[in-house]
Design a protein around this motif. Structure first.
Motif, PDB file in Angstrom:
ATOM      1  N   ASP A  88      62.037 -23.491 -69.069  1.00  0.00           N
ATOM      2  CA  ASP A  88      61.911 -24.540 -70.078  1.00  0.00           C
ATOM      3  C   ASP A  88      62.322 -24.070 -71.471  1.00  0.00           C
ATOM      4  OD1 ASP A  88      60.780 -26.530 -68.319  1.00  0.00           O
ATOM      5  OD2 ASP A  88      58.911 -25.369 -68.367  1.00  0.00           O
ATOM      6  N   LEU A  89      62.561 -22.770 -71.623  1.00  0.00           N
ATOM      7  CA  LEU A  89      62.880 -22.220 -72.938  1.00  0.00           C
ATOM      8  C   LEU A  89      64.385 -22.246 -73.205  1.00  0.00           C
ATOM      9  CD1 LEU A  89      60.589 -19.048 -73.084  1.00  0.00           C
ATOM     10  CD2 LEU A  89      60.150 -21.304 -74.070  1.00  0.00           C
ATOM     11  N   ALA A  90      64.745 -22.721 -74.398  1.00  0.00           N
ATOM     12  CA  ALA A  90      66.145 -22.659 -74.811  1.00  0.00           C
ATOM     13  C   ALA A  90      66.495 -21.280 -75.342  1.00  0.00           C
ATOM     14  CB  ALA A  90      66.427 -23.714 -75.874  1.00  0.00           C
ATOM     15  N   ARG A 135      67.085 -30.877 -80.796  1.00  0.00           N
ATOM     16  CA  ARG A 135      65.819 -31.571 -80.983  1.00  0.00           C
ATOM     17  C   ARG A 135      65.049 -31.637 -79.656  1.00  0.00           C
ATOM     18  NH1 ARG A 135      63.545 -34.983 -84.742  1.00  0.00           N
ATOM     19  NH2 ARG A 135      62.095 -36.543 -83.945  1.00  0.00           N
ATOM     20  N   GLY A 136      63.784 -31.261 -79.691  1.00  0.00           N
ATOM     21  CA  GLY A 136      62.950 -31.311 -78.500  1.00  0.00           C
ATOM     22  C   GLY A 136      63.010 -30.066 -77.632  1.00  0.00           C
ATOM     23  N   GLU A 137      63.929 -29.146 -77.944  1.00  0.00           N
ATOM     24  CA  GLU A 137      64.000 -27.919 -77.152  1.00  0.00           C
ATOM     25  C   GLU A 137      62.867 -26.972 -77.534  1.00  0.00           C
ATOM     26  OE1 GLU A 137      68.502 -27.254 -75.662  1.00  0.00           O
ATOM     27  OE2 GLU A 137      68.125 -26.620 -77.728  1.00  0.00           O
ATOM     28  N   ARG A 138      62.440 -26.193 -76.550  1.00  0.00           N
ATOM     29  CA  ARG A 138      61.349 -25.249 -76.770  1.00  0.00           C
ATOM     30  C   ARG A 138      61.895 -23.828 -76.882  1.00  0.00           C
ATOM     31  NH1 ARG A 138      59.072 -28.570 -72.595  1.00  0.00           N
ATOM     32  NH2 ARG A 138      57.922 -30.268 -73.599  1.00  0.00           N
ATOM     33  N   TYR A 139      61.258 -23.050 -77.736  1.00  0.00           N
ATOM     34  CA  TYR A 139      61.624 -21.645 -77.869  1.00  0.00           C
ATOM     35  C   TYR A 139      60.361 -20.821 -78.004  1.00  0.00           C
ATOM     36  CZ  TYR A 139      61.010 -22.629 -82.899  1.00  0.00           C
ATOM     37  OH  TYR A 139      60.510 -23.003 -84.116  1.00  0.00           O
ATOM     38  N   LEU A 140      60.514 -19.524 -77.797  1.00  0.00           N
ATOM     39  CA  LEU A 140      59.372 -18.611 -77.857  1.00  0.00           C
ATOM     40  C   LEU A 140      59.672 -17.504 -78.852  1.00  0.00           C
ATOM     41  CD1 LEU A 140      57.138 -17.305 -75.052  1.00  0.00           C
ATOM     42  CD2 LEU A 140      58.319 -15.605 -76.447  1.00  0.00           C
ATOM     43  N   ILE A 141      58.731 -17.284 -79.765  1.00  0.00           N
ATOM     44  CA  ILE A 141      58.816 -16.164 -80.705  1.00  0.00           C
ATOM     45  C   ILE A 141      57.923 -15.054 -80.171  1.00  0.00           C
ATOM     46  CG2 ILE A 141      58.516 -15.410 -83.077  1.00  0.00           C
ATOM     47  CD1 ILE A 141      58.590 -18.337 -83.942  1.00  0.00           C
ATOM     48  N   ALA A 142      58.447 -13.848 -80.084  1.00  0.00           N
ATOM     49  CA  ALA A 142      57.681 -12.718 -79.548  1.00  0.00           C
ATOM     50  C   ALA A 142      57.698 -11.565 -80.544  1.00  0.00           C
ATOM     51  CB  ALA A 142      58.265 -12.263 -78.212  1.00  0.00           C
ATOM     52  N   MET A 151      54.462 -16.903 -79.244  1.00  0.00           N
ATOM     53  CA  MET A 151      54.180 -18.274 -79.689  1.00  0.00           C
ATOM     54  C   MET A 151      55.284 -19.188 -79.171  1.00  0.00           C
ATOM     55  SD  MET A 151      53.690 -19.562 -83.655  1.00  0.00           S
ATOM     56  CE  MET A 151      51.997 -18.947 -83.772  1.00  0.00           C
ATOM     57  N   VAL A 152      54.896 -20.273 -78.529  1.00  0.00           N
ATOM     58  CA  VAL A 152      55.857 -21.269 -78.033  1.00  0.00           C
ATOM     59  C   VAL A 152      55.896 -22.433 -79.010  1.00  0.00           C
ATOM     60  CG1 VAL A 152      56.455 -22.838 -76.159  1.00  0.00           C
ATOM     61  CG2 VAL A 152      55.463 -20.598 -75.632  1.00  0.00           C
ATOM     62  N   VAL A 153      57.105 -22.837 -79.366  1.00  0.00           N
ATOM     63  CA  VAL A 153      57.307 -23.877 -80.383  1.00  0.00           C
ATOM     64  C   VAL A 153      58.315 -24.890 -79.851  1.00  0.00           C
ATOM     65  CG1 VAL A 153      57.891 -24.311 -82.809  1.00  0.00           C
ATOM     66  CG2 VAL A 153      56.938 -22.083 -82.141  1.00  0.00           C
ATOM     67  N   GLU A 154      58.108 -26.160 -80.213  1.00  0.00           N
ATOM     68  CA  GLU A 154      59.047 -27.217 -79.868  1.00  0.00           C
ATOM     69  C   GLU A 154      59.818 -27.621 -81.106  1.00  0.00           C
ATOM     70  OE1 GLU A 154      58.308 -30.641 -76.984  1.00  0.00           O
ATOM     71  OE2 GLU A 154      57.982 -31.579 -78.946  1.00  0.00           O
ATOM     72  N   HIS A 155      61.132 -27.531 -81.046  1.00  0.00           N
ATOM     73  CA  HIS A 155      61.991 -27.784 -82.217  1.00  0.00           C
ATOM     74  C   HIS A 155      62.059 -29.292 -82.502  1.00  0.00           C
ATOM     75  CE1 HIS A 155      64.982 -26.899 -85.190  1.00  0.00           C
ATOM     76  NE2 HIS A 155      65.922 -27.594 -84.575  1.00  0.00           N
TER      77      HIS A 155
END
Length: 310
Positions: A229-231, A288-295, A306-310
Protein backbone atom coordinates in the motif's frame (compact mmCIF):
# COMPACT_ATOMS: atom_id res chain seq x y z
CA UNK A 1 -6.06 13.45 13.05
CA UNK A 2 -2.56 14.97 13.05
CA UNK A 3 -1.69 16.57 9.72
CA UNK A 4 1.54 17.94 8.28
CA UNK A 5 0.25 21.20 6.81
CA UNK A 6 3.51 22.35 5.29
CA UNK A 7 7.19 21.40 5.28
CA UNK A 8 10.13 23.65 4.45
CA UNK A 9 13.79 22.75 4.20
CA UNK A 10 17.07 24.63 4.45
CA UNK A 11 20.21 23.06 3.00
CA UNK A 12 23.40 25.11 3.39
CA UNK A 13 24.95 26.08 0.06
CA UNK A 14 28.42 25.02 1.21
CA UNK A 15 29.26 21.45 0.16
CA UNK A 16 32.21 19.50 1.52
CA UNK A 17 33.51 16.11 0.34
CA UNK A 18 33.48 13.48 3.06
CA UNK A 19 37.27 13.23 2.84
CA UNK A 20 37.63 16.83 4.05
CA UNK A 21 35.51 16.12 7.13
CA UNK A 22 37.32 12.83 7.66
CA UNK A 23 40.67 14.57 7.72
CA UNK A 24 39.48 17.00 10.39
CA UNK A 25 38.09 14.32 12.72
CA UNK A 26 40.78 11.71 12.16
CA UNK A 27 39.03 9.08 10.04
CA UNK A 28 41.37 6.56 8.45
CA UNK A 29 41.59 5.99 4.67
CA UNK A 30 39.90 2.61 5.23
CA UNK A 31 36.97 4.22 7.03
CA UNK A 32 36.56 6.81 4.28
CA UNK A 33 36.61 4.11 1.59
CA UNK A 34 33.87 2.30 3.53
CA UNK A 35 31.73 5.43 3.67
CA UNK A 36 32.16 6.23 -0.02
CA UNK A 37 32.20 2.84 -1.74
CA UNK A 38 29.93 0.78 0.50
CA UNK A 39 27.66 3.30 2.22
CA UNK A 40 27.25 5.60 -0.79
CA UNK A 41 28.32 8.87 0.86
CA UNK A 42 29.84 11.60 -1.28
CA UNK A 43 29.43 15.15 0.04
CA UNK A 44 27.88 16.97 2.98
CA UNK A 45 25.97 20.22 3.31
CA UNK A 46 27.59 22.32 6.05
CA UNK A 47 27.53 25.96 7.14
CA UNK A 48 30.91 26.52 8.83
CA UNK A 49 30.18 30.18 9.61
CA UNK A 50 26.55 29.89 10.74
CA UNK A 51 25.18 29.24 14.21
CA UNK A 52 22.19 27.17 15.29
CA UNK A 53 19.70 30.09 15.17
CA UNK A 54 20.81 30.79 11.59
CA UNK A 55 20.20 27.16 10.62
CA UNK A 56 16.74 26.91 12.17
CA UNK A 57 15.77 30.44 11.13
CA UNK A 58 16.56 29.69 7.50
CA UNK A 59 14.11 26.77 7.59
CA UNK A 60 11.40 29.02 9.08
CA UNK A 61 12.12 31.65 6.42
CA UNK A 62 11.40 28.99 3.78
CA UNK A 63 7.92 28.32 5.26
CA UNK A 64 5.55 30.88 3.67
CA UNK A 65 2.52 28.98 5.03
CA UNK A 66 3.38 30.38 8.48
CA UNK A 67 3.03 34.02 7.38
CA UNK A 68 -0.09 35.66 8.76
CA UNK A 69 -0.88 32.64 10.93
CA UNK A 70 1.65 33.25 13.68
CA UNK A 71 -1.10 33.98 16.22
CA UNK A 72 -2.45 30.45 15.78
CA UNK A 73 0.85 28.78 16.72
CA UNK A 74 0.44 27.35 20.22
CA UNK A 75 3.58 25.22 20.41
CA UNK A 76 7.10 25.45 18.99
CA UNK A 77 9.07 22.23 19.40
CA UNK A 78 12.74 21.74 18.60
CA UNK A 79 13.36 18.06 17.89
CA UNK A 80 16.97 17.73 19.02
CA UNK A 81 19.16 14.67 18.59
CA UNK A 82 21.96 15.83 20.88
CA UNK A 83 21.15 16.44 24.56
CA UNK A 84 23.24 19.64 24.47
CA UNK A 85 23.32 21.88 21.40
CA UNK A 86 24.65 25.22 22.69
CA UNK A 87 26.53 26.37 25.81
CA UNK A 88 24.45 27.33 28.84
CA UNK A 89 22.67 29.77 29.22
CA UNK A 90 22.12 30.39 25.49
CA UNK A 91 18.69 29.41 24.18
CA UNK A 92 18.38 29.81 20.42
CA UNK A 93 14.84 28.43 20.38
CA UNK A 94 13.50 31.30 22.50
CA UNK A 95 15.50 33.80 20.46
CA UNK A 96 13.70 32.54 17.34
CA UNK A 97 10.28 33.02 18.93
CA UNK A 98 10.73 36.76 19.18
CA UNK A 99 12.27 37.04 15.72
CA UNK A 100 9.22 35.44 14.09
CA UNK A 101 6.43 36.86 16.25
CA UNK A 102 5.90 33.63 18.18
CA UNK A 103 6.62 34.92 21.68
CA UNK A 104 3.15 33.85 22.85
CA UNK A 105 3.74 30.17 22.00
CA UNK A 106 4.89 27.50 24.43
CA UNK A 107 8.37 26.46 23.30
CA UNK A 108 10.43 23.48 24.36
CA UNK A 109 12.83 20.81 23.17
CA UNK A 110 12.30 17.06 22.91
CA UNK A 111 15.31 14.78 22.87
CA UNK A 112 16.58 11.31 23.95
CA UNK A 113 15.31 9.63 20.76
CA UNK A 114 18.47 10.76 18.96
CA UNK A 115 17.88 10.96 15.19
CA UNK A 116 14.39 9.46 15.53
CA UNK A 117 13.25 12.44 17.61
CA UNK A 118 11.74 14.30 14.65
CA UNK A 119 8.91 11.78 14.46
CA UNK A 120 8.42 11.97 18.21
CA UNK A 121 8.03 15.76 17.93
CA UNK A 122 5.40 15.46 15.17
CA UNK A 123 3.43 12.91 17.18
CA UNK A 124 3.66 15.03 20.34
CA UNK A 125 2.58 18.15 18.43
CA UNK A 126 -0.54 16.34 17.25
CA UNK A 127 -1.37 15.13 20.76
CA UNK A 128 -1.00 18.61 22.19
CA UNK A 129 -3.13 20.18 19.47
CA UNK A 130 -5.87 17.58 19.99
CA UNK A 131 -6.46 19.16 23.39
CA UNK A 132 -6.76 22.71 22.04
CA UNK A 133 -10.28 24.16 21.75
CA UNK A 134 -9.22 26.36 18.82
CA UNK A 135 -9.40 24.16 15.73
CA UNK A 136 -7.09 26.58 13.90
CA UNK A 137 -4.32 25.99 16.45
CA UNK A 138 -0.94 25.01 15.02
CA UNK A 139 2.39 23.67 16.18
CA UNK A 140 5.75 24.40 14.59
CA UNK A 141 8.28 21.55 14.67
CA UNK A 142 11.93 22.47 14.00
CA UNK A 143 14.73 20.04 13.25
CA UNK A 144 18.44 20.58 12.62
CA UNK A 145 21.66 20.94 14.62
CA UNK A 146 25.29 21.91 14.23
CA UNK A 147 28.16 19.43 13.93
CA UNK A 148 30.12 21.07 16.72
CA UNK A 149 31.95 18.07 18.23
CA UNK A 150 33.38 14.80 16.92
CA UNK A 151 30.42 12.93 18.43
CA UNK A 152 28.19 15.24 16.43
CA UNK A 153 30.07 14.54 13.21
CA UNK A 154 30.20 10.79 12.81
CA UNK A 155 28.38 7.56 13.67
CA UNK A 156 31.17 4.94 13.78
CA UNK A 157 31.27 2.75 10.66
CA UNK A 158 27.79 4.02 9.73
CA UNK A 159 27.46 7.68 8.66
CA UNK A 160 28.72 11.27 8.76
CA UNK A 161 26.50 14.14 9.83
CA UNK A 162 25.45 17.17 7.81
CA UNK A 163 23.66 20.38 8.79
CA UNK A 164 20.34 20.35 6.96
CA UNK A 165 17.29 21.75 8.76
CA UNK A 166 13.52 21.52 8.36
CA UNK A 167 10.43 23.30 9.66
CA UNK A 168 7.05 21.56 9.76
CA UNK A 169 3.69 23.20 10.45
CA UNK A 170 1.42 20.71 12.21
CA UNK A 171 -2.36 20.89 12.73
CA UNK A 172 -4.86 18.67 14.53
CA UNK A 173 -6.68 17.91 11.30
CA UNK A 174 -6.74 18.71 7.62
CA UNK A 175 -6.60 17.22 4.16
CA UNK A 176 -2.84 17.29 3.61
CA UNK A 177 -0.45 14.59 4.79
CA UNK A 178 -2.54 13.02 7.54
CA UNK A 179 -0.64 10.86 10.03
CA UNK A 180 -2.15 7.36 10.12
CA UNK A 181 0.17 5.73 12.65
CA UNK A 182 3.35 6.08 14.67
CA UNK A 183 5.36 3.19 16.12
CA UNK A 184 8.49 3.13 18.27
CA UNK A 185 10.83 0.33 19.27
CA UNK A 186 13.52 1.10 21.85
CA UNK A 187 16.59 -1.01 22.62
CA UNK A 188 18.35 0.55 25.62
CA UNK A 189 20.98 -2.20 25.69
CA UNK A 190 22.64 -0.32 22.81
CA UNK A 191 23.03 2.87 24.81
CA UNK A 192 26.77 3.45 25.02
CA UNK A 193 29.77 4.93 23.25
CA UNK A 194 29.89 2.89 20.05
CA UNK A 195 33.21 4.44 19.01
CA UNK A 196 34.88 3.06 22.15
CA UNK A 197 33.10 -0.31 22.39
CA UNK A 198 33.68 -2.44 19.27
CA UNK A 199 31.60 -5.32 20.64
CA UNK A 200 28.60 -3.05 21.28
CA UNK A 201 28.99 -1.51 17.83
CA UNK A 202 29.07 -4.94 16.20
CA UNK A 203 25.91 -6.06 18.03
CA UNK A 204 24.13 -2.82 17.12
CA UNK A 205 25.02 -3.18 13.44
CA UNK A 206 23.96 -6.83 13.47
CA UNK A 207 20.53 -6.23 15.01
CA UNK A 208 19.82 -2.84 13.42
CA UNK A 209 17.97 -4.10 10.28
CA UNK A 210 15.68 -6.46 12.19
CA UNK A 211 14.60 -3.84 14.73
CA UNK A 212 14.05 -1.23 12.01
CA UNK A 213 11.85 -3.72 10.16
CA UNK A 214 9.96 -4.40 13.39
CA UNK A 215 9.14 -0.69 13.75
CA UNK A 216 8.08 -0.45 10.09
CA UNK A 217 5.78 -3.45 10.41
CA UNK A 218 4.29 -2.12 13.65
CA UNK A 219 3.45 1.22 12.01
CA UNK A 220 1.85 -0.56 9.05
CA UNK A 221 -0.20 -2.78 11.38
CA UNK A 222 -1.46 0.27 13.29
CA UNK A 223 -2.50 1.91 10.03
CA UNK A 224 -4.15 -1.31 8.77
CA UNK A 225 -1.91 -1.35 5.71
CA UNK A 226 0.59 -3.62 3.97
CA UNK A 227 3.89 -2.76 2.33
CA UNK A 228 2.15 -2.97 -1.03
CA UNK A 229 0.00 0.00 0.00
CA UNK A 230 3.03 2.29 0.27
CA UNK A 231 4.05 4.56 -2.59
CA UNK A 232 7.36 5.45 -0.95
CA UNK A 233 9.59 4.93 2.07
CA UNK A 234 11.32 8.08 3.25
CA UNK A 235 14.38 6.93 5.22
CA UNK A 236 16.86 8.68 7.43
CA UNK A 237 19.95 9.43 5.34
CA UNK A 238 22.55 7.59 7.39
CA UNK A 239 23.74 5.55 4.40
CA UNK A 240 22.48 3.65 1.34
CA UNK A 241 23.78 0.19 2.27
CA UNK A 242 21.55 -0.26 5.34
CA UNK A 243 18.43 0.68 3.39
CA UNK A 244 19.26 -1.65 0.53
CA UNK A 245 19.58 -4.42 3.12
CA UNK A 246 16.26 -3.49 4.76
CA UNK A 247 14.47 -3.24 1.41
CA UNK A 248 15.68 -6.74 0.47
CA UNK A 249 14.62 -8.10 3.85
CA UNK A 250 11.03 -6.82 3.54
CA UNK A 251 10.74 -7.26 -0.23
CA UNK A 252 10.19 -3.56 -0.94
CA UNK A 253 11.42 -2.08 -4.27
CA UNK A 254 14.59 -0.10 -3.62
CA UNK A 255 13.49 2.37 -6.31
CA UNK A 256 10.66 3.42 -3.98
CA UNK A 257 13.06 4.29 -1.15
CA UNK A 258 14.08 7.95 -1.51
CA UNK A 259 17.87 7.71 -1.22
CA UNK A 260 18.87 10.63 -3.46
CA UNK A 261 19.84 12.86 -0.53
CA UNK A 262 22.28 10.37 1.04
CA UNK A 263 25.20 11.22 -1.30
CA UNK A 264 24.14 14.79 -2.09
CA UNK A 265 23.18 16.14 1.36
CA UNK A 266 24.27 13.72 4.07
CA UNK A 267 22.64 12.70 7.34
CA UNK A 268 21.05 15.72 9.08
CA UNK A 269 20.08 15.47 12.74
CA UNK A 270 16.39 14.43 13.04
CA UNK A 271 15.59 16.29 9.80
CA UNK A 272 16.09 13.55 7.19
CA UNK A 273 12.46 12.41 7.01
CA UNK A 274 11.19 15.94 6.41
CA UNK A 275 14.01 16.67 3.95
CA UNK A 276 13.09 13.55 1.99
CA UNK A 277 9.38 14.43 2.15
CA UNK A 278 10.20 17.82 0.67
CA UNK A 279 12.19 16.09 -2.08
CA UNK A 280 9.34 13.67 -2.80
CA UNK A 281 6.69 16.38 -3.03
CA UNK A 282 8.72 18.87 -5.06
CA UNK A 283 9.62 16.12 -7.55
CA UNK A 284 6.03 14.94 -7.85
CA UNK A 285 6.74 11.47 -6.48
CA UNK A 286 3.53 11.40 -4.40
CA UNK A 287 -0.04 11.56 -5.69
CA UNK A 288 -3.07 12.66 -3.73
CA UNK A 289 -4.25 9.89 -1.40
CA UNK A 290 -1.04 7.87 -1.66
CA UNK A 291 0.50 6.56 1.53
CA UNK A 292 4.15 6.76 2.51
CA UNK A 293 6.23 5.75 5.49
CA UNK A 294 8.89 7.83 7.23
CA UNK A 295 11.48 5.75 9.08
CA UNK A 296 14.29 6.77 11.40
CA UNK A 297 16.74 5.25 13.85
CA UNK A 298 18.60 6.97 16.65
CA UNK A 299 21.61 5.79 18.59
CA UNK A 300 20.64 4.78 22.08
CA UNK A 301 18.73 3.06 20.48
CA UNK A 302 15.34 4.17 19.14
CA UNK A 303 13.68 2.93 15.94
CA UNK A 304 10.60 4.79 14.72
CA UNK A 305 8.20 4.69 11.77
CA UNK A 306 5.25 6.87 10.80
CA UNK A 307 2.68 6.19 8.07
CA UNK A 308 1.20 9.26 6.38
CA UNK A 309 -1.44 9.77 3.69
CA UNK A 310 -0.55 12.50 1.18
Amino acid sequence: MTALEAVAVHLPHHTVPIEAVGELIGLTPRQLRLFRRFHGLDQLRLDPDGKLPDLLGAAVDALPELRGRERHVRFVIHARSMPVAVPYPLNPLHDLLHRYGLGHAQAFTVTHHACAVGLLAVDLAGRLLAGEPDREALALVLTGEKTFTKDAQVVPETGIFAEGAAACLVSAGGERDRVLSYAVRQRPEFDGRLAEDPELLARYQREYPAVMVEAIEAALDQAGLDLSDLALILPHNVNQASWRMIARRIGFPIGKVVLDNVPAVGHSFAADGLINLHTATTRGLLGRGERYLIAAAGIGATFSAMVVEH
